[in-house]
Design a protein around this motif. Sequence first.
Motif, mmCIF file in Angstrom:
data_model
loop_
_atom_site.group_PDB
_atom_site.id
_atom_site.type_symbol
_atom_site.label_atom_id
_atom_site.label_comp_id
_atom_site.label_asym_id
_atom_site.label_seq_id
_atom_site.Cartn_x
_atom_site.Cartn_y
_atom_site.Cartn_z
ATOM 1 N N ALA A 265 0.549 -1.332 0.277
ATOM 2 C CA ALA A 265 0.246 -0.235 -0.232
ATOM 3 C C ALA A 265 1.014 1.035 -0.252
ATOM 4 C CB ALA A 265 -1.173 0.153 1.262
ATOM 5 N N ASP A 266 1.693 1.282 0.492
ATOM 6 C CA ASP A 266 3.060 2.519 0.135
ATOM 7 C C ASP A 266 3.608 2.596 -0.470
ATOM 8 O OD1 ASP A 266 4.508 -0.141 0.822
ATOM 9 O OD2 ASP A 266 6.032 1.379 2.400
ATOM 10 N N ALA A 267 3.754 1.411 -1.511
ATOM 11 C CA ALA A 267 4.451 1.696 -2.697
ATOM 12 C C ALA A 267 4.048 3.093 -3.648
ATOM 13 C CB ALA A 267 4.454 1.083 -3.520
ATOM 14 N N ASP A 268 5.491 3.833 -4.426
ATOM 15 C CA ASP A 268 5.247 4.741 -5.049
ATOM 16 C C ASP A 268 4.995 4.472 -6.471
ATOM 17 O OD1 ASP A 268 6.122 6.618 -7.293
ATOM 18 O OD2 ASP A 268 7.987 7.015 -6.497
ATOM 19 N N LEU A 269 3.568 4.736 -6.906
ATOM 20 C CA LEU A 269 2.780 4.094 -7.929
ATOM 21 C C LEU A 269 2.765 4.172 -8.865
ATOM 22 C CD1 LEU A 269 -0.503 3.781 -5.757
ATOM 23 C CD2 LEU A 269 1.218 1.916 -5.845
ATOM 24 N N ASP A 270 3.619 5.365 -9.035
ATOM 25 C CA ASP A 270 4.055 5.875 -10.051
ATOM 26 C C ASP A 270 4.836 5.217 -10.905
ATOM 27 O OD1 ASP A 270 1.935 7.842 -11.528
ATOM 28 O OD2 ASP A 270 2.978 9.667 -10.150
ATOM 29 N N ARG A 271 5.877 4.453 -10.346
ATOM 30 C CA ARG A 271 6.967 4.205 -10.389
ATOM 31 C C ARG A 271 6.632 1.963 -10.517
ATOM 32 N NH1 ARG A 271 12.239 4.298 -6.415
ATOM 33 N NH2 ARG A 271 13.761 2.921 -6.774
ATOM 34 N N ALA A 272 5.996 1.939 -9.241
ATOM 35 C CA ALA A 272 5.683 0.570 -10.093
ATOM 36 C C ALA A 272 4.417 0.737 -11.323
ATOM 37 C CB ALA A 272 4.709 0.448 -7.804
ATOM 38 N N ALA A 273 4.461 1.732 -11.684
ATOM 39 C CA ALA A 273 3.171 1.071 -12.267
ATOM 40 C C ALA A 273 3.654 1.140 -14.119
ATOM 41 C CB ALA A 273 2.080 2.425 -12.710
ATOM 42 N N ALA A 274 5.075 2.030 -13.762
ATOM 43 C CA ALA A 274 5.717 1.976 -14.563
ATOM 44 C C ALA A 274 6.862 0.955 -14.953
ATOM 45 C CB ALA A 274 6.636 3.763 -15.205
ATOM 46 N N SER A 275 7.242 0.739 -13.693
ATOM 47 C CA SER A 275 7.556 -0.890 -14.109
ATOM 48 C C SER A 275 7.486 -2.236 -14.650
ATOM 49 C CB SER A 275 8.535 -0.527 -12.763
ATOM 50 O OG SER A 275 9.803 -2.107 -11.926
ATOM 51 N N ALA A 276 6.244 -1.721 -14.120
ATOM 52 C CA ALA A 276 4.917 -3.306 -14.108
ATOM 53 C C ALA A 276 4.423 -3.194 -16.005
ATOM 54 C CB ALA A 276 3.808 -3.339 -13.368
ATOM 55 N N ALA A 277 4.557 -2.081 -16.247
ATOM 56 C CA ALA A 277 4.119 -2.366 -17.609
ATOM 57 C C ALA A 277 5.320 -2.725 -18.367
ATOM 58 C CB ALA A 277 3.417 -0.704 -18.225
ATOM 59 N N ARG A 278 6.731 -2.188 -18.083
ATOM 60 C CA ARG A 278 7.232 -2.472 -19.075
ATOM 61 C C ARG A 278 7.732 -4.284 -18.565
ATOM 62 N NH1 ARG A 278 12.899 -1.947 -16.469
ATOM 63 N NH2 ARG A 278 14.380 -2.738 -18.066
ATOM 64 N N CYS A 288 11.224 -14.896 -20.555
ATOM 65 C CA CYS A 288 10.203 -15.864 -19.399
ATOM 66 C C CYS A 288 10.174 -14.856 -17.911
ATOM 67 C CB CYS A 288 11.589 -16.586 -19.387
ATOM 68 S SG CYS A 288 13.251 -16.063 -19.656
ATOM 69 N N SER A 289 11.475 -14.205 -17.782
ATOM 70 C CA SER A 289 11.206 -13.493 -16.771
ATOM 71 C C SER A 289 10.225 -12.368 -16.522
ATOM 72 C CB SER A 289 11.889 -13.209 -16.254
ATOM 73 O OG SER A 289 13.341 -12.393 -17.129
ATOM 74 N N ALA A 290 9.393 -11.874 -17.952
ATOM 75 C CA ALA A 290 7.789 -11.184 -17.226
ATOM 76 C C ALA A 290 7.056 -11.284 -16.048
ATOM 77 C CB ALA A 290 7.293 -11.401 -18.934
ATOM 78 N N GLY A 291 7.659 -10.377 -16.057
ATOM 79 C CA GLY A 291 6.038 -9.616 -14.105
ATOM 80 C C GLY A 291 4.818 -9.676 -14.979
ATOM 81 N N SER A 292 4.243 -10.964 -15.240
ATOM 82 C CA SER A 292 2.873 -10.830 -15.747
ATOM 83 C C SER A 292 1.625 -11.329 -14.847
ATOM 84 C CB SER A 292 3.199 -12.888 -16.713
ATOM 85 O OG SER A 292 3.199 -13.940 -15.651
ATOM 86 N N ARG A 293 1.724 -11.687 -13.201
ATOM 87 C CA ARG A 293 0.315 -11.439 -12.350
ATOM 88 C C ARG A 293 1.086 -9.679 -11.660
ATOM 89 N NH1 ARG A 293 1.042 -15.745 -8.418
ATOM 90 N NH2 ARG A 293 3.184 -16.057 -9.315
ATOM 91 N N LEU A 311 -0.353 3.170 -19.428
ATOM 92 C CA LEU A 311 0.107 3.408 -19.941
ATOM 93 C C LEU A 311 0.537 2.051 -20.984
ATOM 94 C CD1 LEU A 311 2.386 3.211 -16.925
ATOM 95 C CD2 LEU A 311 2.683 4.892 -18.919
ATOM 96 N N ALA A 312 0.079 1.024 -20.920
ATOM 97 C CA ALA A 312 -0.334 -0.348 -22.168
ATOM 98 C C ALA A 312 -1.402 0.104 -23.418
ATOM 99 C CB ALA A 312 -0.458 -1.122 -21.479
ATOM 100 N N ALA A 313 -1.724 1.333 -22.722
ATOM 101 C CA ALA A 313 -2.980 1.162 -24.147
ATOM 102 C C ALA A 313 -2.000 2.433 -25.287
ATOM 103 C CB ALA A 313 -4.680 1.907 -23.224
#
Length: 481
Positions: A265-278, A288-293, A311-313
Amino acid sequence: MTSGIRPYWRNFIGGEWVDGADGTRITVTDPATAEPIAEVARGTPADIDRAVRAARACFDSRVLRDQRPHRRGDLMLAVAQELGKAADEIALLECRDNGKTLANGRAEVALTQRYLTYYAGLADKLEGRQIPLGDGYVDYTTHEPYGVSGQIVPWNGPLPVGARSIACALVTGNTVVLKSPEDSPLSLFLLAEACERAGVPAGAVNIVCGYGHDAGAALAAHRGIDHIVFTGSVETGKSVLRAAAENVVPCVMELGGKSGAIVHADADLDRAAASAARGIFNHAGQICSAGSRLIVHRSIHDELVAKVRALAAARSVGPGIDGCDMGPLINARQLDRVEALCAAGRAEGATAILGGSRLEGTKGHFMQPTIFTGVRPDMRIAQEEFFGPVLVVIPFDTPEEAIAIANGTDFGLAAGVYTRDLRLAHWTADRLVAGQIYVNEWWAGGIETPFGGMKRSGYGREKGQEALLGYVQTKNIGIRL
Ligand code: NAD
């Protein structure tokens, strides 16, 4: 055939460029257009046998293993330099036969050079131990090469995956027969050319393209190999292991993943979102190591999902050669598989808030960037590897629940955690069952950091210093003075 790409490629065996033993060829297509772009000589079991004999003769000649280790390192430096001369051609090939973006194609050349130079630097640093046995004895260990290393490479990153195994094998004094992937074999031929120009001894590196069930199976079962490095799917890995068991051959197994990132809950959401999308949309999720979940604390679920969706769109989907952000899947079979799994997700009650199907109006194998919400951990889309641009989002309420979800698949290749709380980061990393843990950045790490799986994701390590230990066996020499 397309200009800029050579129309026909031969296999590299015993320092010679050869047609397939039976003269047949494999047609390579561009996944962005579904059009043929080149042909390669089709390696059959007879070609594999010829390559194993060449590698055996080279190994038995001791031309590599008798050298001062730093000389083997120098050889890898020369290969890296020669490879750099073909960088533009390789980047183009990776776009055309693999569906990468041009930026990714260029990055793969640089990455491959880094592997070669990194292991060049380690060539003279693999040392044994001296073991005290008391008066009258001297005892020491050495690291011996296995002999002929049989290597089987997947289509999604053939150049760096092939080069890192070749580099580890050669600097430790082994020789190699590599079966390149039938869908995207071209860049590895340029690695073979770089080896030839750099003066790698004939037979030390042999590269044969062929079908998996045919050339691949023949290599895994060949009595003349001493070591296997396999990178690919779990199912194929099991059949390679059965063949290896028959000959009692040691294996490094790099298999698939269903890697999850926990966002507290305390994460930097902009950073997490950019990292997750990438982490999921890079190379259309064919990593193989894609962050799929994405395993998200319920209190920030909607806000984070909205950010990742935006970001995905914004990603343009189309041929990498045209400068698009996300290219195609490798072939029609893979596209059908990813779409069918999406349909299974909808049937189980999940919601595709973005994408969920192929891109219409093109002959290329393009999948839309896809995000599923309303996903339960037991759904097929939360358990099975897509190997495509599909992210599933699963909410959690407590850290313990997040760990249970993250560890609740057969896989254990990579995992991640996003939080500003160092204690929580470490608590989470300590409990995640995966070979690599990324904190606050997906793919934090590099070629220097050991990489490999736990559970069904395999065993043994590539990358980092640890990888070298997978290419040598320990010999103890005890001397009575
Ligand atoms: P795959 O298992 O279908 O094929 C991998 C390689 O094995 C190919 O060269 C293929 O020709 C060969 N092969 C196929 N059948 C064979 C057989 N019976 N005997 C011997 N060889 C055979 O995998 P793929 O579809 O090419 O790649 C995707 C999979 O690879 C995914 O599961 C992905 O996660 C995994 N992968 C893992 C890593 C890693 O480092 N852990 C890296 C890349 C890909």
